[in-house]
Design a protein around this motif. Sequence first.
Motif, PDB file in Angstrom:
ATOM      1  N   ARG A  40       0.836  -1.212   0.000  1.00 47.22           N
ATOM      2  CA  ARG A  40       0.000   0.000   0.000  1.00 47.22           C
ATOM      3  C   ARG A  40       0.865   1.255   0.000  1.00 47.22           C
ATOM      4  O   ARG A  40       0.542   2.241  -0.677  1.00 47.22           O
ATOM      5  CB  ARG A  40      -0.925   0.001   1.220  1.00 47.22           C
ATOM      6  CG  ARG A  40      -2.068  -1.002   1.131  1.00 47.22           C
ATOM      7  CD  ARG A  40      -2.922  -0.984   2.383  1.00 47.22           C
ATOM      8  NE  ARG A  40      -3.559   0.310   2.590  1.00 47.22           N
ATOM      9  CZ  ARG A  40      -4.277   0.612   3.676  1.00 47.22           C
ATOM     10  NH1 ARG A  40      -4.435  -0.291   4.643  1.00 47.22           N
ATOM     11  NH2 ARG A  40      -4.839   1.804   3.790  1.00 47.22           N
ATOM     12  N   LEU A  41       1.951   1.227   0.756  1.00 43.95           N
ATOM     13  CA  LEU A  41       2.858   2.376   0.794  1.00 43.95           C
ATOM     14  C   LEU A  41       3.474   2.622  -0.583  1.00 43.95           C
ATOM     15  O   LEU A  41       3.576   3.776  -1.026  1.00 43.95           O
ATOM     16  CB  LEU A  41       3.956   2.147   1.831  1.00 43.95           C
ATOM     17  CG  LEU A  41       4.993   3.257   1.960  1.00 43.95           C
ATOM     18  CD1 LEU A  41       4.332   4.564   2.402  1.00 43.95           C
ATOM     19  CD2 LEU A  41       6.098   2.855   2.937  1.00 43.95           C
ATOM     20  N   ARG A  42       3.868   1.542  -1.251  1.00 42.54           N
ATOM     21  CA  ARG A  42       4.439   1.675  -2.587  1.00 42.54           C
ATOM     22  C   ARG A  42       3.443   2.311  -3.536  1.00 42.54           C
ATOM     23  O   ARG A  42       3.785   3.208  -4.319  1.00 42.54           O
ATOM     24  CB  ARG A  42       4.862   0.293  -3.104  1.00 42.54           C
ATOM     25  CG  ARG A  42       5.424   0.310  -4.521  1.00 42.54           C
ATOM     26  CD  ARG A  42       5.704  -1.104  -5.005  1.00 42.54           C
ATOM     27  NE  ARG A  42       4.499  -1.928  -5.027  1.00 42.54           N
ATOM     28  CZ  ARG A  42       3.594  -1.866  -5.989  1.00 42.54           C
ATOM     29  NH1 ARG A  42       3.733  -1.016  -7.014  1.00 42.54           N
ATOM     30  NH2 ARG A  42       2.542  -2.657  -5.953  1.00 42.54           N
ATOM     31  N   CYS A  44       0.786   4.200  -2.745  1.00 47.08           N
ATOM     32  CA  CYS A  44       0.531   5.598  -2.359  1.00 47.08           C
ATOM     33  C   CYS A  44       1.660   6.511  -2.820  1.00 47.08           C
ATOM     34  O   CYS A  44       1.419   7.618  -3.316  1.00 47.08           O
ATOM     35  CB  CYS A  44       0.365   5.695  -0.839  1.00 47.08           C
ATOM     36  SG  CYS A  44      -1.188   5.013  -0.206  1.00 47.08           S
ATOM     37  N   SER A  45       2.907   6.058  -2.648  1.00 47.66           N
ATOM     38  CA  SER A  45       4.059   6.864  -3.058  1.00 47.66           C
ATOM     39  C   SER A  45       4.081   7.062  -4.570  1.00 47.66           C
ATOM     40  O   SER A  45       4.347   8.164  -5.062  1.00 47.66           O
ATOM     41  CB  SER A  45       5.360   6.189  -2.611  1.00 47.66           C
ATOM     42  OG  SER A  45       5.412   6.076  -1.209  1.00 47.66           O
ATOM     43  N   SER A  48       1.335   9.563  -5.550  1.00 47.07           N
ATOM     44  CA  SER A  48       1.659  10.933  -5.126  1.00 47.07           C
ATOM     45  C   SER A  48       2.790  11.541  -5.944  1.00 47.07           C
ATOM     46  O   SER A  48       2.786  12.739  -6.231  1.00 47.07           O
ATOM     47  CB  SER A  48       2.026  10.929  -3.638  1.00 47.07           C
ATOM     48  OG  SER A  48       2.264  12.241  -3.177  1.00 47.07           O
ATOM     49  N   THR A  65      -1.127  12.797   0.439  1.00 45.38           N
ATOM     50  CA  THR A  65      -0.182  12.857   1.557  1.00 45.38           C
ATOM     51  C   THR A  65      -0.775  12.211   2.803  1.00 45.38           C
ATOM     52  O   THR A  65      -0.084  11.472   3.524  1.00 45.38           O
ATOM     53  CB  THR A  65       0.188  14.322   1.843  1.00 45.38           C
ATOM     54  OG1 THR A  65       0.668  14.941   0.653  1.00 45.38           O
ATOM     55  CG2 THR A  65       1.269  14.412   2.911  1.00 45.38           C
ATOM     56  N   GLU A  68      -0.775   8.361   2.459  1.00 47.24           N
ATOM     57  CA  GLU A  68       0.562   7.811   2.684  1.00 47.24           C
ATOM     58  C   GLU A  68       0.915   7.856   4.169  1.00 47.24           C
ATOM     59  O   GLU A  68       1.490   6.895   4.719  1.00 47.24           O
ATOM     60  CB  GLU A  68       1.593   8.590   1.871  1.00 47.24           C
ATOM     61  CG  GLU A  68       3.000   8.014   1.969  1.00 47.24           C
ATOM     62  CD  GLU A  68       4.007   8.777   1.113  1.00 47.24           C
ATOM     63  OE1 GLU A  68       5.211   8.500   1.259  1.00 47.24           O
ATOM     64  OE2 GLU A  68       3.586   9.646   0.318  1.00 47.24           O
ATOM     65  N   GLN A 130      -7.217   2.951  -2.824  1.00 47.13           N
ATOM     66  CA  GLN A 130      -6.676   3.434  -1.550  1.00 47.13           C
ATOM     67  C   GLN A 130      -7.715   4.219  -0.758  1.00 47.13           C
ATOM     68  O   GLN A 130      -7.785   4.128   0.470  1.00 47.13           O
ATOM     69  CB  GLN A 130      -5.438   4.307  -1.799  1.00 47.13           C
ATOM     70  CG  GLN A 130      -4.256   3.545  -2.383  1.00 47.13           C
ATOM     71  CD  GLN A 130      -3.854   2.349  -1.526  1.00 47.13           C
ATOM     72  OE1 GLN A 130      -3.739   2.439  -0.306  1.00 47.13           O
ATOM     73  NE2 GLN A 130      -3.638   1.218  -2.176  1.00 47.13           N
TER      74      GLN A 130
END
Length: 252
Positions: A40-42, A44-45, A48, A65, A68, A130
């Motif tokens: 999920r972090l990947r 979101c990054s 963004s 933001t 993340e 997300q």
Amino acid sequence: MITLMVVAGIALLIAIGYLNHVAENAKLDKARAKVELSDRLRRCSEISETFPGQLVSPALKLLMTRLELNVLQRMQALDKGNDQVKTRIGELNALVAQGEAIVVTNPVSPIQTEAKAKDVRFLLEALHGQVTRAAHDGFLQTSEAKHWIREIRNILVMLHIEFFNNLGQAALSQEQPGQARLAFERGVQYLRNQPDPVTYQNALVAMEKQLARANSMVLTNIAPTEDDDNALTEGLKADEVESEWKKKVIYD
């Protein structure tokens, strides 16, 4: 007494086995959670950082933001000793504190090809996922999630408007009015098929004007001019002269 000791021993072994089983399951759950949060972090990054700047408003950047930051905070709860996560959380907290005064640093990236349009559409689908997940986790209120889902749909329409317009303009600049007409026709049809066409009425009118312009150029290119001296025209003139000569011979 011996019987009681045996029973107690068996009960102790069962309890130890159960506790080990619970501990193993907890470890597996934690490992799965870490993998899921890392994914999920990947996402979101990526959303963004790579989303085209012309489609990102300060409010949307703020949402990206926050999403993340939410994932990182969940990761920190599972791994409190991770200094990289802690540092990044501090950076994102500072950005979130700016509210809609946050600066959009995403570079403008014109949508000029089908492949580029598909890439951005995939980013929108990931963002939709997300937002939905954040609402499921309770991070976003239902009303806020619904608002952003509507905005994502609107951005998708704006993406197509830019794509068809850029495609048509590029064809016109290359003196290919037929290709431009096809691009603007696709744009007009897409906008007319929207469930709420009134919202995009101005864009539709502008696209229809471009279509009319391209269509006029196509017709102009097809229509013969007075000083055309191409092979077909010369052939017709020759036929006329030959016919006149034959008539003269017959009637003379």
